[in-house]
Scaffold this motif. Structure first.
Motif, PDB file in Angstrom:
ATOM      1  N   VAL A 258       0.860  -1.192   0.000  1.00  0.00           N
ATOM      2  CA  VAL A 258       0.000   0.000   0.000  1.00  0.00           C
ATOM      3  C   VAL A 258       0.897   1.242   0.000  1.00  0.00           C
ATOM      4  N   PHE A 259       0.330   2.363  -0.452  1.00  0.00           N
ATOM      5  CA  PHE A 259       1.086   3.626  -0.460  1.00  0.00           C
ATOM      6  C   PHE A 259       0.926   4.273   0.910  1.00  0.00           C
ATOM      7  N   ALA A 260       1.997   4.187   1.723  1.00  0.00           N
ATOM      8  CA  ALA A 260       1.907   4.521   3.142  1.00  0.00           C
ATOM      9  C   ALA A 260       1.521   5.973   3.401  1.00  0.00           C
ATOM     10  N   SER A 261       1.995   6.894   2.557  1.00  0.00           N
ATOM     11  CA  SER A 261       1.746   8.308   2.855  1.00  0.00           C
ATOM     12  C   SER A 261       0.406   8.788   2.300  1.00  0.00           C
ATOM     13  N   LEU A 262      -0.212   7.977   1.452  1.00  0.00           N
ATOM     14  CA  LEU A 262      -1.538   8.353   0.936  1.00  0.00           C
ATOM     15  C   LEU A 262      -2.624   7.859   1.894  1.00  0.00           C
ATOM     16  N   THR A 263      -3.779   8.495   1.825  1.00  0.00           N
ATOM     17  CA  THR A 263      -4.875   8.048   2.689  1.00  0.00           C
ATOM     18  C   THR A 263      -5.438   6.715   2.177  1.00  0.00           C
ATOM     19  N   VAL A 264      -6.249   6.104   3.034  1.00  0.00           N
ATOM     20  CA  VAL A 264      -6.928   4.855   2.672  1.00  0.00           C
ATOM     21  C   VAL A 264      -7.776   5.082   1.414  1.00  0.00           C
ATOM     22  N   ALA A 265      -8.543   6.178   1.410  1.00  0.00           N
ATOM     23  CA  ALA A 265      -9.417   6.459   0.262  1.00  0.00           C
ATOM     24  C   ALA A 265      -8.592   6.669  -1.009  1.00  0.00           C
ATOM     25  N   GLU A 266      -7.448   7.358  -0.883  1.00  0.00           N
ATOM     26  CA  GLU A 266      -6.599   7.589  -2.069  1.00  0.00           C
ATOM     27  C   GLU A 266      -6.019   6.274  -2.585  1.00  0.00           C
ATOM     28  N   ASN A 267      -5.635   5.384  -1.679  1.00  0.00           N
ATOM     29  CA  ASN A 267      -5.134   4.065  -2.100  1.00  0.00           C
ATOM     30  C   ASN A 267      -6.200   3.319  -2.904  1.00  0.00           C
ATOM     31  N   LEU A 268      -7.440   3.400  -2.440  1.00  0.00           N
ATOM     32  CA  LEU A 268      -8.525   2.724  -3.161  1.00  0.00           C
ATOM     33  C   LEU A 268      -8.702   3.351  -4.543  1.00  0.00           C
ATOM     34  N   ARG A 269      -8.677   4.691  -4.580  1.00  0.00           N
ATOM     35  CA  ARG A 269      -8.904   5.391  -5.844  1.00  0.00           C
ATOM     36  C   ARG A 269      -7.869   4.966  -6.893  1.00  0.00           C
ATOM     37  N   ILE A 270      -6.632   4.782  -6.447  1.00  0.00           N
ATOM     38  CA  ILE A 270      -5.563   4.377  -7.379  1.00  0.00           C
ATOM     39  C   ILE A 270      -5.909   3.032  -8.035  1.00  0.00           C
ATOM     40  N   GLY A 271      -6.492   2.127  -7.230  1.00  0.00           N
ATOM     41  CA  GLY A 271      -6.865   0.809  -7.776  1.00  0.00           C
ATOM     42  C   GLY A 271      -7.927   0.909  -8.850  1.00  0.00           C
ATOM     43  N   GLY A 272      -8.671   2.031  -8.850  1.00  0.00           N
ATOM     44  CA  GLY A 272      -9.774   2.163  -9.798  1.00  0.00           C
ATOM     45  C   GLY A 272      -9.484   3.131 -10.920  1.00  0.00           C
ATOM     46  N   TYR A 273      -8.188   3.387 -11.169  1.00  0.00           N
ATOM     47  CA  TYR A 273      -7.880   4.444 -12.155  1.00  0.00           C
ATOM     48  C   TYR A 273      -8.349   4.110 -13.561  1.00  0.00           C
ATOM     49  N   THR A 274      -8.532   2.807 -13.854  1.00  0.00           N
ATOM     50  CA  THR A 274      -9.001   2.445 -15.201  1.00  0.00           C
ATOM     51  C   THR A 274     -10.536   2.384 -15.268  1.00  0.00           C
ATOM     52  N   SER A 275     -11.189   2.526 -14.108  1.00  0.00           N
ATOM     53  CA  SER A 275     -12.644   2.337 -14.039  1.00  0.00           C
ATOM     54  C   SER A 275     -13.403   3.627 -14.313  1.00  0.00           C
ATOM     55  N   THR A 276     -14.677   3.475 -14.592  1.00  0.00           N
ATOM     56  CA  THR A 276     -15.545   4.649 -14.684  1.00  0.00           C
ATOM     57  C   THR A 276     -15.850   5.126 -13.264  1.00  0.00           C
ATOM     58  N   LYS A 277     -16.319   6.388 -13.161  1.00  0.00           N
ATOM     59  CA  LYS A 277     -16.637   6.967 -11.846  1.00  0.00           C
ATOM     60  C   LYS A 277     -17.698   6.118 -11.139  1.00  0.00           C
ATOM     61  N   GLU A 278     -18.669   5.676 -11.909  1.00  0.00           N
ATOM     62  CA  GLU A 278     -19.766   4.884 -11.354  1.00  0.00           C
ATOM     63  C   GLU A 278     -19.240   3.581 -10.724  1.00  0.00           C
ATOM     64  N   LYS A 279     -18.351   2.905 -11.466  1.00  0.00           N
ATOM     65  CA  LYS A 279     -17.803   1.640 -10.958  1.00  0.00           C
ATOM     66  C   LYS A 279     -16.894   1.890  -9.773  1.00  0.00           C
ATOM     67  N   ARG A 280     -16.140   3.013  -9.827  1.00  0.00           N
ATOM     68  CA  ARG A 280     -15.270   3.345  -8.687  1.00  0.00           C
ATOM     69  C   ARG A 280     -16.092   3.516  -7.421  1.00  0.00           C
ATOM     70  N   GLU A 281     -17.219   4.235  -7.566  1.00  0.00           N
ATOM     71  CA  GLU A 281     -18.065   4.474  -6.387  1.00  0.00           C
ATOM     72  C   GLU A 281     -18.666   3.167  -5.881  1.00  0.00           C
ATOM     73  N   LYS A 282     -19.131   2.330  -6.802  1.00  0.00           N
ATOM     74  CA  LYS A 282     -19.725   1.043  -6.420  1.00  0.00           C
ATOM     75  C   LYS A 282     -18.697   0.183  -5.671  1.00  0.00           C
ATOM     76  N   ASN A 283     -17.469   0.142  -6.202  1.00  0.00           N
ATOM     77  CA  ASN A 283     -16.466  -0.745  -5.614  1.00  0.00           C
ATOM     78  C   ASN A 283     -15.836  -0.174  -4.342  1.00  0.00           C
ATOM     79  N   THR A 284     -15.809   1.163  -4.217  1.00  0.00           N
ATOM     80  CA  THR A 284     -15.370   1.762  -2.955  1.00  0.00           C
ATOM     81  C   THR A 284     -16.355   1.326  -1.867  1.00  0.00           C
ATOM     82  N   GLU A 285     -17.631   1.403  -2.208  1.00  0.00           N
ATOM     83  CA  GLU A 285     -18.672   0.997  -1.255  1.00  0.00           C
ATOM     84  C   GLU A 285     -18.518  -0.489  -0.896  1.00  0.00           C
TER      85      GLU A 285
END
Ligand SMILES: Nc1ncnc2c1ncn2[C@@H]1O[C@H](COP(=O)(O)OP(=O)(O)OP(=O)(O)O)[C@@H](O)[C@H]1O
Length: 238
Positions: A87-114
Motif C-alpha cells: 500500500v502507499f503509506a503516505s496516501l490516505t486509505v481512500a486515495e489508495n482505493l482510488r488508485i486501484g480504480g484508475y481504469t474504471s468509470t466513476k460509477e464503478k469506482r463508487e460502487k467498488n469503494t462501497e
C-alpha cells in the motif's frame, strides 16, 4: 473461465515455471499450494501480464491474454493483490482505493469503494488517515479492497495471510469467500494451507515449477500425499 495450460516462464537462465496448468471458475476459489520457490508468485505475475511466458496458454473466456501488458489484463477483468500488500503509506486509505480504480468509470469506482467499505468497515472508519498507520491486517484489507476497484471478474491473491494474527487471517479468508460467493473467480496462493483449504473449492499443488496435483478440496483432503505434504499426519487421522 480462466484457463492456464502448459505455462513456462524463465527469468534469464532460471526456469521459474516449467509446466503449470490450472483453471479458475466464476464463483469459486482455486487455491495454489507449494513450497517456497515453487513458482506460485511467478504464475500469478505472468497471468497479470507483469512477466511474459516463454510458452503456454493463458485464456480468459476463450480469449488469449498472452502478450498483453499488465494494464490491458486489468482491463480484461483480472486483478492482482500482490504479496506484501504494497500500500502507499503516505496516501490516505481512500486515495489508495482510488488508485486501484484508475481504469474504471466513476460509477464503478463508487460502487467498488462501497463494496470495499462494506467488506471491511474499518477502512471506512480510517478512510481519511494515512494507510501507513494501519495495522498489517488492515493493510491487507486495503490491498484486497484496492484489487476490487478495477471491477474485476477474477481476482488473484498472493499469500493474503502472510504475517497476520489468526483472528485476522479468518477475517481476510472470510472476505475472500464472500467475494467468490458474489460471483468472482479467485486464484489464491497461500502458505497457510489450513486457512486456505477452509475456504477454497479447488486445489492445485505446485512442485518445482510444475503442477503435480489438481482437484476439489474434498478430493485433496482424501489424497494422503497432498494432506501429508501440506497439513501433516494429524490432519490425515482427523
Ligand atoms: N525476478 C526474478 N529474477 C530471477 N529469478 C526469480 C525472480 N523471481 C523469482 N525467481 C525464481 O523463480 C523461482 C520461482 O519463484 P516464485 O517467487 O515464483 O516462487 P513461489 O512459489 O511464489 O515462492 P515464494 O512462496 O517464496 O514466493 C525461484 O527459483 C525464484 O528464485
Amino acid at each position: 473461465m480462466l484457463e492456464v495450460s502448459d505455462l513456462h516462464v524463465r527469468y534469464g537462465k532460471v526456469s521459474a515455471v516449467t509446466n503449470i496448468g490450472l483453471t479458475v471458475q466464476p464463483g469459486r476459489i482455486t487455491l495454489v499450494l507449494g513450497a517456497n520457490g515453487a513458482g506460485k508468485s511467478t504464475t500469478l505475475r505472468t497471468i497479470a501480464g507483469l512477466v511474459q511466458p516463454t510458452s503456454g496458454k493463458i485464456v480468459l473466456d476463450g480469449e488469449s491474454l498472452v502478450g498483453l501488458k499488465a494494464n490491458r489484463v486489468v482491463g480484461r477483468g483480472i486483478s492482482l493483490v500482490p504479496e506484501g500488500r504494497q500500500v502507499f503509506a503516505s496516501l490516505t486509505v481512500a486515495e489508495n482505493l482510488r488508485i486501484g480504480g484508475y481504469t474504471s468509470t466513476k460509477e464503478k469506482r463508487e460502487k467498488n469503494t462501497e463494496l470495499a467499505y462494506e467488506l471491511f468497515p474499518i477502512l471506512r472508519e480510517r478512510k481519511d488517515g494515512p494507510a501507513g498507520l494501519l495495522s498489517g491486517g488492515e493493510q491487507q484489507m486495503l490491498a484486497f479492497g484496492r484489487g476490487l476497484m478495477s471491477d474485476p471478474k477474477y481476482i488473484m491473491m498472493d499469500e493474503p495471510s502472510m504475517g497476520l494474527a489468526p483472528a485476522i487471517v479468518d477475517t481476510v479468508m472470510g472476505s475472500v469467500r464472500e467475494i467468490a460467493d458474489r460471483g468472482l473467480g479467485v486464484l489464491m496462493v497461500e502458505q497457510n494451507a489450513e486457512a486456505g483449504l477452509r475456504v477454497a473449492d479447488d486445489v492445485v499443488v505446485v512442485n518445482r515449477g510444475e503442477s503435480v496435483y489438481s482437484g476439489s478440496v474434498e478430493e485433496a483432503r482424501s489424497h494422503s500425499s497432498v494432506v501429508l505434504a501440506f497439513l501433516g499426519e494429524a490432519a490425515l487421522e482427523a
